[in-house]
Design a protein around this motif. Structure first.
Motif, PDB file in Angstrom:
ATOM      1  N   HIS A   1      -1.000   2.336  10.149  1.00  0.00           N
ATOM      2  CA  HIS A   1       0.223   1.721  10.683  1.00  0.00           C
ATOM      3  C   HIS A   1       1.487   2.061   9.906  1.00  0.00           C
ATOM      4  CE1 HIS A   1      -0.851  -0.936  14.048  1.00  0.00           C
ATOM      5  NE2 HIS A   1      -2.051  -0.919  13.495  1.00  0.00           N
ATOM      6  N   THR A   2       1.369   2.370   8.615  1.00  0.00           N
ATOM      7  CA  THR A   2       2.585   2.472   7.798  1.00  0.00           C
ATOM      8  C   THR A   2       2.834   3.851   7.187  1.00  0.00           C
ATOM      9  OG1 THR A   2       1.446   1.728   5.795  1.00  0.00           O
ATOM     10  CG2 THR A   2       2.445   0.016   7.172  1.00  0.00           C
ATOM     11  N   MET A   3       1.862   4.749   7.276  1.00  0.00           N
ATOM     12  CA  MET A   3       2.002   6.050   6.624  1.00  0.00           C
ATOM     13  C   MET A   3       1.643   7.174   7.616  1.00  0.00           C
ATOM     14  SD  MET A   3       0.429   5.034   2.908  1.00  0.00           S
ATOM     15  CE  MET A   3       1.224   6.424   2.095  1.00  0.00           C
TER      16      MET A   3
ATOM     17  N   ILE B   1     -15.928  -6.234   2.557  1.00  0.00           N
ATOM     18  CA  ILE B   1     -16.045  -5.277   1.457  1.00  0.00           C
ATOM     19  C   ILE B   1     -14.683  -5.040   0.815  1.00  0.00           C
ATOM     20  CG2 ILE B   1     -16.729  -2.934   0.816  1.00  0.00           C
ATOM     21  CD1 ILE B   1     -18.769  -3.102   3.155  1.00  0.00           C
ATOM     22  N   ALA B   2     -14.623  -5.302  -0.490  1.00  0.00           N
ATOM     23  CA  ALA B   2     -13.389  -5.093  -1.243  1.00  0.00           C
ATOM     24  C   ALA B   2     -13.350  -3.658  -1.764  1.00  0.00           C
ATOM     25  CB  ALA B   2     -13.321  -6.071  -2.416  1.00  0.00           C
ATOM     26  N   GLY B   3     -12.163  -3.113  -1.830  1.00  0.00           N
ATOM     27  CA  GLY B   3     -12.009  -1.755  -2.333  1.00  0.00           C
ATOM     28  C   GLY B   3     -10.582  -1.503  -2.782  1.00  0.00           C
ATOM     29  N   SER B   4     -10.254  -0.236  -2.871  1.00  0.00           N
ATOM     30  CA  SER B   4      -8.940   0.170  -3.359  1.00  0.00           C
ATOM     31  C   SER B   4      -7.915   0.203  -2.227  1.00  0.00           C
ATOM     32  CB  SER B   4      -9.040   1.567  -3.980  1.00  0.00           C
ATOM     33  OG  SER B   4      -9.128   2.547  -2.958  1.00  0.00           O
ATOM     34  N   TYR B   5      -6.678   0.412  -2.610  1.00  0.00           N
ATOM     35  CA  TYR B   5      -5.599   0.538  -1.620  1.00  0.00           C
ATOM     36  C   TYR B   5      -5.810   1.747  -0.706  1.00  0.00           C
ATOM     37  CZ  TYR B   5      -3.666   4.105  -4.749  1.00  0.00           C
ATOM     38  OH  TYR B   5      -3.486   5.221  -5.529  1.00  0.00           O
ATOM     39  N   ALA B   6      -6.651   2.709  -1.128  1.00  0.00           N
ATOM     40  CA  ALA B   6      -6.916   3.902  -0.322  1.00  0.00           C
ATOM     41  C   ALA B   6      -8.208   3.773   0.488  1.00  0.00           C
ATOM     42  CB  ALA B   6      -6.995   5.128  -1.226  1.00  0.00           C
TER      43      ALA B   6
ATOM     44  N   ILE C   1       0.801  -1.231   0.000  1.00  0.00           N
ATOM     45  CA  ILE C   1       0.000   0.000   0.000  1.00  0.00           C
ATOM     46  C   ILE C   1       0.838   1.288   0.000  1.00  0.00           C
ATOM     47  CG2 ILE C   1      -1.588   1.385   1.426  1.00  0.00           C
ATOM     48  CD1 ILE C   1      -3.374  -1.072   1.618  1.00  0.00           C
ATOM     49  N   PRO C   2       1.860   1.433   0.833  1.00  0.00           N
ATOM     50  CA  PRO C   2       2.637   2.686   0.755  1.00  0.00           C
ATOM     51  C   PRO C   2       3.183   2.958  -0.649  1.00  0.00           C
ATOM     52  CG  PRO C   2       3.170   1.521   2.779  1.00  0.00           C
ATOM     53  CD  PRO C   2       2.306   0.584   1.951  1.00  0.00           C
ATOM     54  N   ASN C   3       3.641   1.912  -1.325  1.00  0.00           N
ATOM     55  CA  ASN C   3       4.134   2.046  -2.698  1.00  0.00           C
ATOM     56  C   ASN C   3       3.022   2.433  -3.667  1.00  0.00           C
ATOM     57  OD1 ASN C   3       6.838   1.816  -3.037  1.00  0.00           O
ATOM     58  ND2 ASN C   3       6.745  -0.146  -4.115  1.00  0.00           N
ATOM     59  N   ARG C   4       1.843   1.896  -3.455  1.00  0.00           N
ATOM     60  CA  ARG C   4       0.708   2.214  -4.338  1.00  0.00           C
ATOM     61  C   ARG C   4       0.404   3.712  -4.272  1.00  0.00           C
ATOM     62  NH1 ARG C   4      -2.717  -1.873  -6.270  1.00  0.00           N
ATOM     63  NH2 ARG C   4      -3.396  -0.125  -7.532  1.00  0.00           N
ATOM     64  N   PHE C   5       0.512   4.298  -3.094  1.00  0.00           N
ATOM     65  CA  PHE C   5       0.318   5.748  -2.962  1.00  0.00           C
ATOM     66  C   PHE C   5       1.432   6.507  -3.654  1.00  0.00           C
ATOM     67  CE2 PHE C   5      -2.767   4.893   0.404  1.00  0.00           C
ATOM     68  CZ  PHE C   5      -3.669   5.929   0.223  1.00  0.00           C
ATOM     69  N   GLU C   6       2.664   6.046  -3.445  1.00  0.00           N
ATOM     70  CA  GLU C   6       3.819   6.744  -4.008  1.00  0.00           C
ATOM     71  C   GLU C   6       3.804   6.744  -5.538  1.00  0.00           C
ATOM     72  OE1 GLU C   6       8.397   7.589  -3.503  1.00  0.00           O
ATOM     73  OE2 GLU C   6       7.140   6.843  -1.877  1.00  0.00           O
ATOM     74  N   PHE C   7       3.388   5.629  -6.121  1.00  0.00           N
ATOM     75  CA  PHE C   7       3.404   5.502  -7.581  1.00  0.00           C
ATOM     76  C   PHE C   7       1.987   5.371  -8.138  1.00  0.00           C
ATOM     77  CE2 PHE C   7       7.436   3.846  -5.957  1.00  0.00           C
ATOM     78  CZ  PHE C   7       8.302   4.732  -6.582  1.00  0.00           C
ATOM     79  N   ALA C   8       1.064   6.130  -7.579  1.00  0.00           N
ATOM     80  CA  ALA C   8      -0.343   6.063  -7.982  1.00  0.00           C
ATOM     81  C   ALA C   8      -0.513   6.388  -9.464  1.00  0.00           C
ATOM     82  CB  ALA C   8      -1.177   7.029  -7.151  1.00  0.00           C
TER      83      ALA C   8
END
Length: 181
Positions: free
Chosen positions: A126-128, A156-161, A44-51
């Motif tokens: 926890h990570t950001m 419920i499924a959703g996005s990394y955000a 997830i932290p990477n998904r935000f960084e390279f959105a």
């Protein structure tokens, strides 16, 4: 399992004061945080960084304006015309705007995301550190939504955000803007 101690969990500590204002039973919150379904998503932290959304528009557009996406949109519109038109009429929103948002955000509902919304927001807390306050508020809103609509928290499924549904709304926006049809 209930052998986990939520009081030692930074996410639990951050969310608890926010859910207390919403009249959600304490036991409900504890069971959400102690469930064996709770996990940290390492990506997830990477998904935000390279959105993908950070790409320039011409690059971004190539992903969304494809012949397949357009034909899927036509098919979806033909299948759901009455629903789309009734929502459009009741809200005064162009039906093709509704269709476009649904197409971009969830590929007409065929791709809701593959993250457990609770765990995605839990991971962010926890990570950001820079997103901890925001994610805590969103997780409290998500718990409120699940409690009010009697939905299993980890279903419920959703996005990394933490966005979910056909329109990929974050929980606070979903709670604020959703209507029953």
């Amino acid at each position: 399992s209930n052998s986990k101690k939520p009081k030692d969990d930074i996410a639990f500590q951050a969310v608890l004061p926010l859910v207390e204002e919403k009249n959600i039973p304490f036991d409900y919150v504890v069971s959400a945080f102690t469930s064996d379904s709770v996990k940290i998503y390492k990506d997830i932290p990477n998904r935000f960084e390279f959105a993908y959304e950070k790409k320039e528009y011409p690059e971004y557009k190539k992903f969304f304006l494809t012949k397949k996406r357009i034909s899927d949109g036509v098919e979806f519109y033909n299948l759901k015309t009455r629903l789309i038109e009734s929502i459009s009429d009741s809200l005064g929103v162009d039906p093709f705007l509704i269709l476009s948002i649904t197409g971009i955000e969830s590929n007409f509902g065929s791709y809701p995301g593959h993250y457990d919304v609770f765990s995605a927001l839990y991971t962010i807390i926890h990570t950001m550190p820079k997103k901890k306050i925001w994610a805590s508020k969103e997780l409290a809103e998500f718990l409120d939504y699940c409690y009010r609509d009697n939905l299993p928290v980890h279903s419920i499924a959703g996005s990394y955000a933490g966005a979910f549904g056909f329109g990929q709304f974050i929980p606070s926006s979903f709670n604020r803007f959703s209507i029953s049809v």
